[in-house]
Scaffold this motif. Structure first.
Motif, PDB file in Angstrom:
ATOM      1  N   CYS A  88      -4.497  56.195  52.927  1.00 34.50           N
ATOM      2  CA  CYS A  88      -4.383  57.355  53.813  1.00 34.50           C
ATOM      3  C   CYS A  88      -5.335  57.167  54.988  1.00 34.50           C
ATOM      4  O   CYS A  88      -6.021  56.150  55.093  1.00 34.50           O
ATOM      5  CB  CYS A  88      -4.695  58.633  53.038  1.00 34.50           C
ATOM      6  SG  CYS A  88      -4.182  60.134  53.896  1.00 34.50           S
TER       7      CYS A  88
ATOM      8  N   CYS B  48      -7.585  59.541  55.570  1.00 30.04           N
ATOM      9  CA  CYS B  48      -8.739  60.392  55.276  1.00 30.04           C
ATOM     10  C   CYS B  48      -9.811  59.584  54.540  1.00 30.04           C
ATOM     11  O   CYS B  48      -9.539  58.512  54.007  1.00 30.04           O
ATOM     12  CB  CYS B  48      -8.314  61.605  54.452  1.00 30.04           C
ATOM     13  SG  CYS B  48      -7.666  61.200  52.821  1.00 30.04           S
TER      14      CYS B  48
ATOM     15  N   CYS C  62      -0.744  63.202  50.217  1.00 29.19           N
ATOM     16  CA  CYS C  62      -2.033  62.626  49.818  1.00 29.19           C
ATOM     17  C   CYS C  62      -2.744  63.599  48.889  1.00 29.19           C
ATOM     18  O   CYS C  62      -2.792  64.798  49.160  1.00 29.19           O
ATOM     19  CB  CYS C  62      -2.891  62.358  51.059  1.00 29.19           C
ATOM     20  SG  CYS C  62      -4.597  61.901  50.664  1.00 29.19           S
TER      21      CYS C  62
ATOM     22  N   CYS D  15      -6.198  64.869  51.133  1.00 28.73           N
ATOM     23  CA  CYS D  15      -6.136  65.676  52.358  1.00 28.73           C
ATOM     24  C   CYS D  15      -4.805  66.394  52.544  1.00 28.73           C
ATOM     25  O   CYS D  15      -4.632  67.134  53.503  1.00 28.73           O
ATOM     26  CB  CYS D  15      -6.424  64.804  53.575  1.00 28.73           C
ATOM     27  SG  CYS D  15      -5.114  63.631  53.947  1.00 28.73           S
TER      28      CYS D  15
HETATM   29 ZN   LIG Z   1      -5.439  61.694  52.825  1.00 26.58          ZN
END
Ligand SMILES: [Zn+2]
Length: 155
Positions: A10, A12, A47, A50
């Motif tokens: 991801c 994040c 995800c 996040c």
């Molecule tokens: Zn994420």
């Protein structure tokens, strides 16, 4: 038809990695199916850190889907639970399995991949990994087995 668990990265970063100069992006596990023509079936997946929606279109590859509306099309554990038997769902809940495991279970049952196993729990100590797996024997027949082997490392 084949199914595979794989890792998606991801954009994040988990709180414990925020201070690092070289960014360590969060990764999560997804389960994809590959159809008869060797195409990875694309789907939306959120995800687990996040909540950003990814369109997973290949093994270990995804693109981030802009717009919030897509999250409505993401499958949840409770959606998939409807197509699994009650005893299986209860077992999964007791081992706190995550969404990819539910997707994999549905895939195994729908495609009659009898003999396939899902890891329910595992612990590593020294070079040895031990834990429990669930074996799908046939429709509505399962068996929980213990294992203690080195082969399971990296599973
Ligand atoms: Zn994420």
């Amino acid at each position: 038809v084949e199914g595979v668990k794989h890792i998606i990265e991801c954009h994040c970063i988990l709180p414990q990695y925020r201070e690092r100069k070289d960014p360590v992006y969060h990764k999560f596990v997804a389960f994809s199916t590959i159809d008869e023509s060797d195409t990875v079936v694309p789907f939306h997946y959120q995800c687990n850190n996040c909540a950003t929606v990814h369109k997973i279109y290949d093994i270990c590859k995804s693109e981030i889907v802009a717009g919030k509306d897509e999250s409505a099309s993401v499958e949840r554990i409770k959606d998939i639970s409807l197509s699994l038997s009650k005893s299986l769902v209860e077992l999964f809940e007791s081992y706190s399995l995550d969404l990819p495991d539910y997707m994999m279970a549905r895939y195994i049952i729908e495609n009659k991949k009898w003999g396939t196993t899902i890891v329910l729990s595992k612990e590593s100590e020294d070079q040895n990994t031990s834990g429990k797996i669930l074996r799908f024997i046939e429709a509505d027949r399962f068996r929980v087995e213990s294992f203690s082997r080195k082969e399971y490392l990296g599973e």
